[in-house]
Scaffold this motif. Structure first.
Motif, short mmCIF file in Angstrom:
data_model
loop_
_atom_site.label_atom_id
_atom_site.label_comp_id
_atom_site.label_asym_id
_atom_site.label_seq_id
_atom_site.Cartn_x
_atom_site.Cartn_y
_atom_site.Cartn_z
N PRO A 77 45.86 41.07 30.72
CA PRO A 77 46.86 41.97 31.33
C PRO A 77 48.19 41.90 30.60
O PRO A 77 48.60 40.85 30.09
CB PRO A 77 46.98 41.44 32.76
N GLY A 78 48.87 43.04 30.54
CA GLY A 78 50.16 43.11 29.88
C GLY A 78 51.27 42.54 30.74
O GLY A 78 51.09 42.26 31.94
N PRO A 79 52.46 42.36 30.19
CA PRO A 79 53.58 41.76 30.94
C PRO A 79 54.05 42.61 32.11
O PRO A 79 54.70 42.09 33.02
CB PRO A 79 54.66 41.60 29.87
N ASP A 80 53.78 43.92 32.08
CA ASP A 80 54.22 44.80 33.16
C ASP A 80 53.17 44.96 34.26
O ASP A 80 53.36 45.77 35.18
CB ASP A 80 54.59 46.18 32.60
N GLN A 81 52.08 44.19 34.17
CA GLN A 81 51.03 44.26 35.19
C GLN A 81 51.53 43.65 36.49
O GLN A 81 52.02 42.52 36.52
CB GLN A 81 49.78 43.54 34.73
N ILE A 82 51.40 44.38 37.59
CA ILE A 82 51.87 43.92 38.90
C ILE A 82 50.72 43.22 39.62
O ILE A 82 49.58 43.66 39.58
CB ILE A 82 52.38 45.11 39.74
N LEU A 83 51.05 42.11 40.29
CA LEU A 83 50.06 41.38 41.08
C LEU A 83 50.02 41.93 42.50
O LEU A 83 51.04 42.35 43.04
CB LEU A 83 50.39 39.89 41.11
N PHE A 84 48.82 41.89 43.09
CA PHE A 84 48.62 42.38 44.46
C PHE A 84 47.98 41.27 45.29
O PHE A 84 47.30 40.38 44.76
CB PHE A 84 47.71 43.62 44.46
N PRO A 85 48.18 41.29 46.61
CA PRO A 85 47.50 40.31 47.48
C PRO A 85 45.98 40.42 47.33
O PRO A 85 45.44 41.52 47.25
CB PRO A 85 47.95 40.70 48.89
N GLY A 86 45.31 39.28 47.26
CA GLY A 86 43.86 39.27 47.13
C GLY A 86 43.38 39.30 45.69
O GLY A 86 42.16 39.20 45.45
N ASP A 87 44.29 39.44 44.73
CA ASP A 87 43.88 39.40 43.32
C ASP A 87 43.31 38.03 42.97
O ASP A 87 43.82 37.00 43.43
CB ASP A 87 45.07 39.67 42.40
N THR A 88 42.25 38.02 42.15
CA THR A 88 41.72 36.78 41.61
C THR A 88 42.18 36.65 40.16
O THR A 88 41.89 37.53 39.35
CB THR A 88 40.19 36.75 41.68
N LEU A 89 42.92 35.59 39.88
CA LEU A 89 43.48 35.39 38.55
C LEU A 89 42.60 34.41 37.77
O LEU A 89 42.24 33.35 38.28
CB LEU A 89 44.90 34.83 38.64
N GLN A 90 42.28 34.79 36.55
CA GLN A 90 41.57 33.89 35.63
C GLN A 90 42.65 33.22 34.77
O GLN A 90 43.22 33.85 33.88
CB GLN A 90 40.60 34.70 34.78
N VAL A 91 42.90 31.96 35.07
CA VAL A 91 44.07 31.26 34.51
C VAL A 91 43.60 30.16 33.57
O VAL A 91 42.62 29.47 33.84
CB VAL A 91 44.93 30.66 35.64
N ILE A 92 44.32 29.99 32.46
CA ILE A 92 44.02 28.96 31.48
C ILE A 92 45.20 28.01 31.37
O ILE A 92 46.36 28.45 31.28
CB ILE A 92 43.70 29.57 30.10
N GLY A 93 44.92 26.71 31.40
CA GLY A 93 45.97 25.71 31.26
C GLY A 93 45.36 24.32 31.30
O GLY A 93 44.14 24.17 31.41
N ASP A 94 46.20 23.30 31.24
CA ASP A 94 45.70 21.93 31.35
C ASP A 94 45.69 21.50 32.81
O ASP A 94 46.09 22.25 33.71
CB ASP A 94 46.52 20.96 30.50
N ASP A 95 45.23 20.26 33.07
CA ASP A 95 45.08 19.78 34.45
C ASP A 95 46.39 19.86 35.22
O ASP A 95 46.45 20.36 36.35
CB ASP A 95 44.59 18.33 34.44
N LYS A 96 47.46 19.36 34.63
CA LYS A 96 48.74 19.29 35.32
C LYS A 96 49.27 20.68 35.64
O LYS A 96 49.70 20.95 36.77
CB LYS A 96 49.75 18.52 34.46
#
Length: 748
Positions: A632-651
């Motif tokens: 998704p681009g930086p101007d993508q708006i989040l909505f309630p109930g969205d499922t985000l596929q997130v990448i990062g470390d444990d912390k």
């Protein structure tokens, strides 16, 4: 006064106590299983100063039903395809832990002077950790987004299926009262045959049936149909001399491959919660304080054996599976408890009358204490790793902290892929052919002989059996002969052609051997003639277009039913991408987070949230009501109930998960001023609505009210038209919020 049956009195006592204790345990943030066990202890026959259950046999029957529902819902969460996609790592870890803990438990039992069968069942009870307890502990402690959590949950899934196999093995040993390798191997082979046949036939029939019946399915009918299938499998399992838990698990695992699996889980969950609670209450009723006092030393030793054994063997198992030392220790320390499976195995020993009466309460006491210690063991993994790392030699520390390499996509050569595929197809279709032959000879052959006579019956039975297995035999010989790997190897080098032809010949002989067995069993002629006929019939099967079409149609239906849920999950964005497993080998990994409906992150763009800088995570995809928004681009708006596929470390993932849970709008207390009310209003000469059309009155815009009708002379309402002019003397009826509507009336 009518007489109330003891069954109702007992149920009232159990549910009232369970309601009180579960509320208390919810407040204390403790697993509800412990609360149910305490309820059983209070309502059991061993406490003199509390009301007790009058008829324990009824509770025992409910508990048996509870085991069925527990195993059924466990099967609904299980997927053979997901297990195969996990690779070998979870299998290595799970098998290492289970075998080592069975050995440790058996050694403890022999140390206490218990019998061999008691020691063996004790090892089985200590072998598997509690999925429920670990999942709750990791969730409450905010560790579900950490790298080690997914590895733990994968191994727990494998432990569950191995637990089913362990129950079958223990039942076989208990009934034969001996450990005979040949008999055990035969039982396992029979179990494998039953598993393959049930699964394949179930995937052929059940998804197709549910698909046809989907227009007729409501929540009520789905519940009845799914439970009917569950108990049908239970009855079949018992008739085949397996446990009812095994049949329930198989029913759930078959339904898990259908599109309706999630809906079935939802409708079955309340029933499972009720009877599951009664099962754990019945576990608590078997706790005898005198036995616990008498066996305090074995209980203490077993607690230490679980804490130390799971920490050590668990770490070792995860190291063998390719995890670095830190992750392996986090996983091993997380599994240091026993739970529901220990109770089920203990119930199995009781039902078979092969275990001593003291073993059940001892295991329950051990389970309760280790469950309470689970969060502390998880937290202890970090300091323990620091201590071990400090005292390890440098070279060994470097070796243990290395992960197993990530195999490249093309590292597996075409020969290996082809031989693996050929082996799988021979095993699958071979088992199906065996199942058809066994069913035919045990059911169809006696019937045909009775109706037609011996030899005519043999002929009819043989022809029907050969026709039934002909698609499977053709698939054994012909399938994969036109695959990409086969053609690649055929055209790559001439020297490859002889081994490729040899694989066809081997499969041809295997298929012919099934035909030979049928003919040889039913025909009085010589073996040589039977082999000749067998080879000839298989050639006919290979050349028949009708059998080819039937074989392809069967395979297509099977694959369509098998992949239906996976395809639906991809459409909804609920499936993990293929690269997720590869990320687990690195310092970062992928996690799925669903925004709550009252989240404060909704309505803001990714640019405004600036997750990369503030939280250290990146959003790879957004799943919204069947729509996938990849990268998704930086101007993508989040909505309630969205499922985000997130990448990062444990912390970073852990902190972001806490932020998602914390940044929610608090619930607002009900305000009477927002209550919707209905009032009538008579238009006088000073009304601001006089001589105005309904759409020009400003009722909606100014007062946020709605005119719903004009009252005629007979006190009947007529629906308003937008062009209707409001006249003096008209009585209108208006709906709106109390505060605004009363304000409107006051202005008239």
């Amino acid at each position: 006064m009518g007489h109330l049956p003891a069954l109702i009195n007992d149920l009232a006592l159990i549910l009232v106590l369970a309601g009180i204790v579960t509320l208390l345990f919810k407040r204390l943030k403790q697993p509800l299983i412990l609360g149910y066990i305490i309820v059983g202890f209070i309502a059991g026959p061993h406490i003199a100063f509390t009301p007790s259950v009058a008829d324990e046999s009824n509770v025992s029957t409910w508990a048996d039903i509870g085991v069925i529902f527990l195993m059924f819902t466990l099967g609904l969460e299980f997927s053979f395809k997901k297990i195969l996609k996990m690779g070998s790592a979870p299998f290595i870890a799970a098998c290492t832990i289970i075998f080592c803990m069975i050995g440790l438990g058996s050694i403890c039992g022999h140390f206490f002077g218990w019998s061999r069968i008691n020691s063996l069942f004790l090892g089985g009870m200590l072998a598997m950790s509690s999925t429920t307890v670990i999942y709750k502990a990791l969730t409450d402690m905010g560790y579900m987004q950490h790298r080690f959590a997914s590895s733990v949950m994968s191994v727990l899934v494998i432990e569950d299926i191995l637990g089913i196999l362990l129950m079958v093995v223990l039942s076989t040993i208990a009934m034969s009262n001996s450990f005979q390798g040949i008999q055990l191997a035969g039982s396992l082979l029979q179990l494998a045959l039953v598993l393959v046949v049930w699964f394949v036939v179930g995937v052929f029939i059940i998804p197709t049936f549910l698909s046809k019946a989907r227009p007729l399915m409501s929540s009520e009918t789905l519940l009845i149909v799914s439970l009917g299938l569950c108990f049908l499998m239970v009855v079949l399992a018992v008739k085949l001399h397996y446990s009812s838990a095994f049949g329930a698990f198989m029913a759930g695992s078959i339904l898990a491959e259908t599109i309706e699996a999630e809906d079935i889980t939802k409708v079955v969950q309340p029933v499972k919660d009720l009877f599951g609670a009664i099962f754990f209450v019945s576990v608590g009723m078997l706790v005898d304080p005198q036995i616990i006092v008498q066996y305090w030393f074995p209980i203490l030793v077993l607690i230490l054996a679980i804490l130390v054994g799971q920490a050590v063997f668990g770490t070792f198992g995860y190291l063998l599976s390719g995890q670095p030392l830190k992750v392996a220790m986090q996983c091993g320390f997380s599994m240091a408890q026993i739970g529901e499976f220990a109770f089920i195995i203990a119930s199995l020993g009781n039902s078979l009358h092969v275990t001593a009466h003291f073993l059940y309460p001892v295991v329950v006491a051990v389970s309760v204490i280790t469950t309470f210690l689970t969060p502390y063991m998880i937290r202890l993994a970090g300091p323990a790793y620091g201590f071990v790392e400090k005292h390890l030699p440098g070279s060994l520390k470097h070796t243990l902290n290395q992960t197993s390499g990530i195999p490249s996509v093309n590292s597996e050569n075409a020969w290996k892929r082809l031989l693996r595929a050929l082996f799988k197809q021979v095993i699958a279709y071979g088992f199906l052919s065996c199942a058809v032959i066994v069913l035919s000879f045990h059911s169809l052959l006696p019937l045909s002989r009775q109706l037609l006579g011996h030899w005519p019956g043999n002929i009819v039975c043989g022809l029907i059996t050969l026709l039934a297995i002909s698609p499977f035999l053709r698939a054994i010989v012909m399938r994969k002969n036109h695959s990409d790997d086969f053609r690649k190897l055929w055209h790559q080098r001439n020297i490859n052609r002889f081994p490729l032809l040899f694989t066809i010949l081997v499969r041809y002989v295997i298929a012919s051997s099934f035909v030979f067995y049928i003919i040889n069993y039913l025909s009085p002629y010589s073996t040589l003639i039977h082999w000749f006929v067998a080879f000839a019939l298989v050639l006919l099967f290979m050349a028949s277009k009708r059998i080819k079409q039937g074989s392809i149609a069967l395979e297509h239906r099977f694959l369509r039913n098998l992949n239906s849920r996976e395809l639906l999950a991809e459409e909804k964005g609920e499936s993990r991408p293929k690269y997720a497993q590869r990320l687990l080998q690195r310092d970062v990994h992928l996690s799925l987070l669903t925004l709550p409906m009252n989240t404060m992150l909704a309505g803001r763009t990714l640019r405004q949230l600036d997750l990369a800088r503030k939280d250290g995570v990146m959003v790879a995809a957004i799943f919204r009501q069947g729509t996938n928004i990849n990268i998704p681009g930086p101007d993508q708006i989040l909505f309630p109930g969205d499922t985000l596929q997130v990448i990062g470390d444990d912390k970073a993932l852990g902190q972001f998960a806490k932020r998602v849970s914390a940044e929610v709008r608090s619930e607002v207390e009900p305000d009477e001023s927002h209550e919707m009310i209905l009032r009538s209003l008579t238009i006088d000469s000073h009304s601001p609505f006089k001589d105005k059309m309904v759409r020009e009155s400003g009722l909606r815009e100014r007062y946020r009210c709605m005119l719903i009708g004009f009252e005629d002379g007979e006190a009947q309402l007529g629906l308003p038209r937008a062009q209707r002019i409001i006249r003096e003397g008209d009585t209108i009826w208006i709906v709106g919020e109390r505060r605004l509507l009363l304000s409107l009336i006051d202005e008239q």
